[in-house]
Design a protein around this motif. Structure first.
Motif, PDB file in Angstrom:
ATOM      1  N   PHE A 226     -13.149  -0.811  87.666  1.00 51.03           N
ATOM      2  CA  PHE A 226     -13.183   0.131  88.785  1.00 51.03           C
ATOM      3  C   PHE A 226     -13.052  -0.598  90.111  1.00 51.03           C
ATOM      4  N   ARG A 227     -13.688  -1.777  90.224  1.00 51.84           N
ATOM      5  CA  ARG A 227     -13.571  -2.530  91.471  1.00 51.84           C
ATOM      6  C   ARG A 227     -12.137  -2.989  91.703  1.00 51.84           C
ATOM      7  N   GLN A 228     -11.484  -3.417  90.640  1.00 48.89           N
ATOM      8  CA  GLN A 228     -10.119  -3.906  90.761  1.00 48.89           C
ATOM      9  C   GLN A 228      -9.117  -2.774  91.045  1.00 48.89           C
ATOM     10  N   ASN A 229      -9.424  -1.576  90.530  1.00 53.75           N
ATOM     11  CA  ASN A 229      -8.456  -0.472  90.646  1.00 53.75           C
ATOM     12  C   ASN A 229      -8.969   0.662  91.532  1.00 53.75           C
ATOM     13  N   PHE A 230     -10.008   0.385  92.315  1.00 56.65           N
ATOM     14  CA  PHE A 230     -10.583   1.448  93.144  1.00 56.65           C
ATOM     15  C   PHE A 230      -9.539   2.030  94.107  1.00 56.65           C
ATOM     16  N   GLY A 231      -8.785   1.161  94.741  1.00 56.53           N
ATOM     17  CA  GLY A 231      -7.768   1.628  95.689  1.00 56.53           C
ATOM     18  C   GLY A 231      -6.702   2.466  95.011  1.00 56.53           C
ATOM     19  N   LYS A 232      -6.301   2.063  93.799  1.00 56.69           N
ATOM     20  CA  LYS A 232      -5.294   2.817  93.069  1.00 56.69           C
ATOM     21  C   LYS A 232      -5.815   4.210  92.673  1.00 56.69           C
ATOM     22  N   ILE A 233      -7.096   4.240  92.258  1.00 59.07           N
ATOM     23  CA  ILE A 233      -7.681   5.522  91.854  1.00 59.07           C
ATOM     24  C   ILE A 233      -7.743   6.475  93.046  1.00 59.07           C
ATOM     25  N   ILE A 234      -8.172   5.936  94.200  1.00 59.97           N
ATOM     26  CA  ILE A 234      -8.243   6.768  95.405  1.00 59.97           C
ATOM     27  C   ILE A 234      -6.860   7.276  95.783  1.00 59.97           C
ATOM     28  N   LEU A 235      -5.853   6.398  95.708  1.00 53.68           N
ATOM     29  CA  LEU A 235      -4.485   6.800  96.050  1.00 53.68           C
ATOM     30  C   LEU A 235      -3.995   7.897  95.100  1.00 53.68           C
ATOM     31  N   LEU A 236      -4.275   7.747  93.813  1.00 54.45           N
ATOM     32  CA  LEU A 236      -3.845   8.739  92.832  1.00 54.45           C
ATOM     33  C   LEU A 236      -4.497  10.093  93.104  1.00 54.45           C
ATOM     34  N   ILE A 237      -5.805  10.063  93.425  1.00 51.03           N
ATOM     35  CA  ILE A 237      -6.512  11.309  93.702  1.00 51.03           C
ATOM     36  C   ILE A 237      -5.977  11.973  94.973  1.00 51.03           C
ATOM     37  N   VAL A 238      -5.768  11.161  96.017  1.00 50.68           N
ATOM     38  CA  VAL A 238      -5.280  11.702  97.284  1.00 50.68           C
ATOM     39  C   VAL A 238      -3.896  12.332  97.114  1.00 50.68           C
ATOM     40  N   VAL A 239      -3.008  11.626  96.401  1.00 52.36           N
ATOM     41  CA  VAL A 239      -1.655  12.156  96.185  1.00 52.36           C
ATOM     42  C   VAL A 239      -1.697  13.441  95.356  1.00 52.36           C
ATOM     43  N   ALA A 240      -2.556  13.473  94.316  1.00 54.76           N
ATOM     44  CA  ALA A 240      -2.654  14.671  93.479  1.00 54.76           C
ATOM     45  C   ALA A 240      -3.182  15.860  94.271  1.00 54.76           C
ATOM     46  N   VAL A 241      -4.216  15.619  95.088  1.00 55.21           N
ATOM     47  CA  VAL A 241      -4.778  16.705  95.901  1.00 55.21           C
ATOM     48  C   VAL A 241      -3.754  17.206  96.926  1.00 55.21           C
ATOM     49  N   CYS A 242      -3.075  16.261  97.583  1.00 50.18           N
ATOM     50  CA  CYS A 242      -2.057  16.648  98.569  1.00 50.18           C
ATOM     51  C   CYS A 242      -0.922  17.438  97.916  1.00 50.18           C
ATOM     52  N   ALA A 243      -0.494  16.983  96.729  1.00 46.77           N
ATOM     53  CA  ALA A 243       0.580  17.689  96.026  1.00 46.77           C
ATOM     54  C   ALA A 243       0.153  19.099  95.646  1.00 46.77           C
ATOM     55  N   ALA A 244      -1.110  19.257  95.192  1.00 47.67           N
ATOM     56  CA  ALA A 244      -1.605  20.584  94.824  1.00 47.67           C
ATOM     57  C   ALA A 244      -1.666  21.501  96.036  1.00 47.67           C
ATOM     58  N   LEU A 245      -2.166  20.988  97.167  1.00 48.05           N
ATOM     59  CA  LEU A 245      -2.253  21.798  98.383  1.00 48.05           C
ATOM     60  C   LEU A 245      -0.874  22.174  98.907  1.00 48.05           C
ATOM     61  N   ILE A 246       0.015  21.185  98.954  1.00 41.87           N
ATOM     62  CA  ILE A 246       1.370  21.460  99.444  1.00 41.87           C
ATOM     63  C   ILE A 246       2.076  22.467  98.539  1.00 41.87           C
ATOM     64  N   SER A 247       1.909  22.294  97.231  1.00 42.77           N
ATOM     65  CA  SER A 247       2.535  23.212  96.277  1.00 42.77           C
ATOM     66  C   SER A 247       2.034  24.637  96.484  1.00 42.77           C
ATOM     67  N   LYS A 248       0.724  24.785  96.697  1.00 43.51           N
ATOM     68  CA  LYS A 248       0.151  26.112  96.892  1.00 43.51           C
ATOM     69  C   LYS A 248       0.644  26.742  98.197  1.00 43.51           C
ATOM     70  N   ILE A 249       0.659  25.942  99.271  1.00 43.53           N
ATOM     71  CA  ILE A 249       1.092  26.458 100.573  1.00 43.53           C
ATOM     72  C   ILE A 249       2.570  26.829 100.551  1.00 43.53           C
ATOM     73  N   VAL A 250       3.391  25.943  99.987  1.00 40.22           N
ATOM     74  CA  VAL A 250       4.829  26.204  99.938  1.00 40.22           C
ATOM     75  C   VAL A 250       5.131  27.423  99.064  1.00 40.22           C
ATOM     76  N   ALA A 251       4.423  27.557  97.947  1.00 39.71           N
ATOM     77  CA  ALA A 251       4.650  28.707  97.065  1.00 39.71           C
ATOM     78  C   ALA A 251       4.328  30.015  97.781  1.00 39.71           C
ATOM     79  N   ALA A 252       3.203  30.053  98.501  1.00 42.33           N
ATOM     80  CA  ALA A 252       2.839  31.270  99.234  1.00 42.33           C
ATOM     81  C   ALA A 252       3.860  31.567 100.332  1.00 42.33           C
ATOM     82  N   ALA A 253       4.295  30.518 101.046  1.00 42.15           N
ATOM     83  CA  ALA A 253       5.280  30.710 102.119  1.00 42.15           C
ATOM     84  C   ALA A 253       6.613  31.195 101.551  1.00 42.15           C
TER      85      ALA A 253
END
Length: 273
Positions: free
Chosen positions: A19-46
């Motif tokens: 976890f210490r070695q890959n903490f940054g990667k895990i955070i990046l993966l979570i951030v990208v997944a959350v952003c993709a979900a939000l963008i997908s939801k907003i774009v779909a509604a628009a």
């Protein structure tokens, strides 16, 4: 310390180290997944709101294609920094295996292309009433794989888009889809005008609450038979009403009317020899 305790301690240390070695990667993966979900939801509604204000049909196939592209872009973003995979390598691998995939997914690809073609050409749109291969219903939506049709009884039919592209279909009006008939035979000596008016009134009263308010019953005379004047009353069932129930109500109301022939077989007199 026993061997089991040492094993547990070594495992926990390895997990913490990973976890210490890959903490940054895990955070990046979570951030990208959350952003993709939000963008997908907003774009779909628009997109749904935009499609409703334009001439293009509001079908989920357009929204799903855009959402898929958003997630593909998100996956490409994290391939190199998180998994250490070069996106160009994945593209090259897909190019090599694309031929095999096209054979395995030919039906799916045909449905996607067919659905997109139906929407762009406006052959079928949500809200249309269609008849295909003896089945009549209202188009609810066109997805990436099939077209959803709801019939008058509420049953949901899933028709592959490729079939709609290769099979003749008929688009009908709301009144045409709702029409149902009850045949009758007027007595030959009956007053045609009064009898027709009476039939329309009787059926209208019997089917009140079942018929379309803007389409009252229509009486049509079709010809002559040995028993009298052949005709039919045309009724228009509102959405959610089964045609057979409307026919039953009209038939029960007309039964016993003195201007309608009740006999189905001609009467014969016995002749003594």
């Amino acid at each position: 310390m026993g061997r089991s305790e040492q094993a547990i301690s070594s495992f926990s240390d390895a997990v913490i180290y990973w976890f210490r070695q890959n903490f940054g990667k895990i955070i990046l993966l979570i951030v990208v997944a959350v952003c993709a979900a939000l963008i997908s939801k907003i774009v779909a509604a628009a997109m749904r709101r935009t499609l409703e204000r334009t001439n293009l049909p509001s079908a989920s196939i357009f929204v799903n294609i855009v959402r898929a592209l958003i997630w593909i872009f998100a996956a490409a973003t994290v391939l190199q920094p998180v998994f250490g995979i070069n996106p160009s390598t994945v593209v090259a691998a897909l190019g090599v295996s694309g031929l095999a995939l096209s054979f395995g997914l030919k039906d799916t690809i045909a449905n996607i292309v067919g659905g997109f073609g139906l929407m762009v050409s406006k052959v079928v749109q949500p809200g249309d009433i269609i008849t295909i291969q003896g089945t009549t219903g209202t188009v609810r939506d066109v997805t990436w794989r099939h077209t959803i049709v709801i019939d008058r009884t509420g049953n949901q039919l899933l028709i592959p888009n490729s079939i709609l592209n290769t099979t003749a279909l008929e688009k009908i009006t709301e009144a045409g889809e709702a029409a149902t008939t009850v045949p009758f035979t007027l007595r030959g000596d009956a007053d045609i005008a009064k009898s027709s008016h009476s039939i329309a009134q009787v059926v209208a009263q019997a089917t009140e609450g079942m018929a379309m308010p803007s389409n009252p019953p229509i009486v049509q005379l079709q010809g002559f038979t040995p028993y009298g004047i052949k005709g039919q009353v045309v009724m228009f069932a509102k959405q959610g009403v089964i045609a057979a129930d409307m026919q039953d109500a009209a038939t029960r109301a007309l039964a016993g009317q003195n201007y309608i022939v009740q006999e189905t077989e001609p009467q014969t007199n016995d002749i003594e020899h």
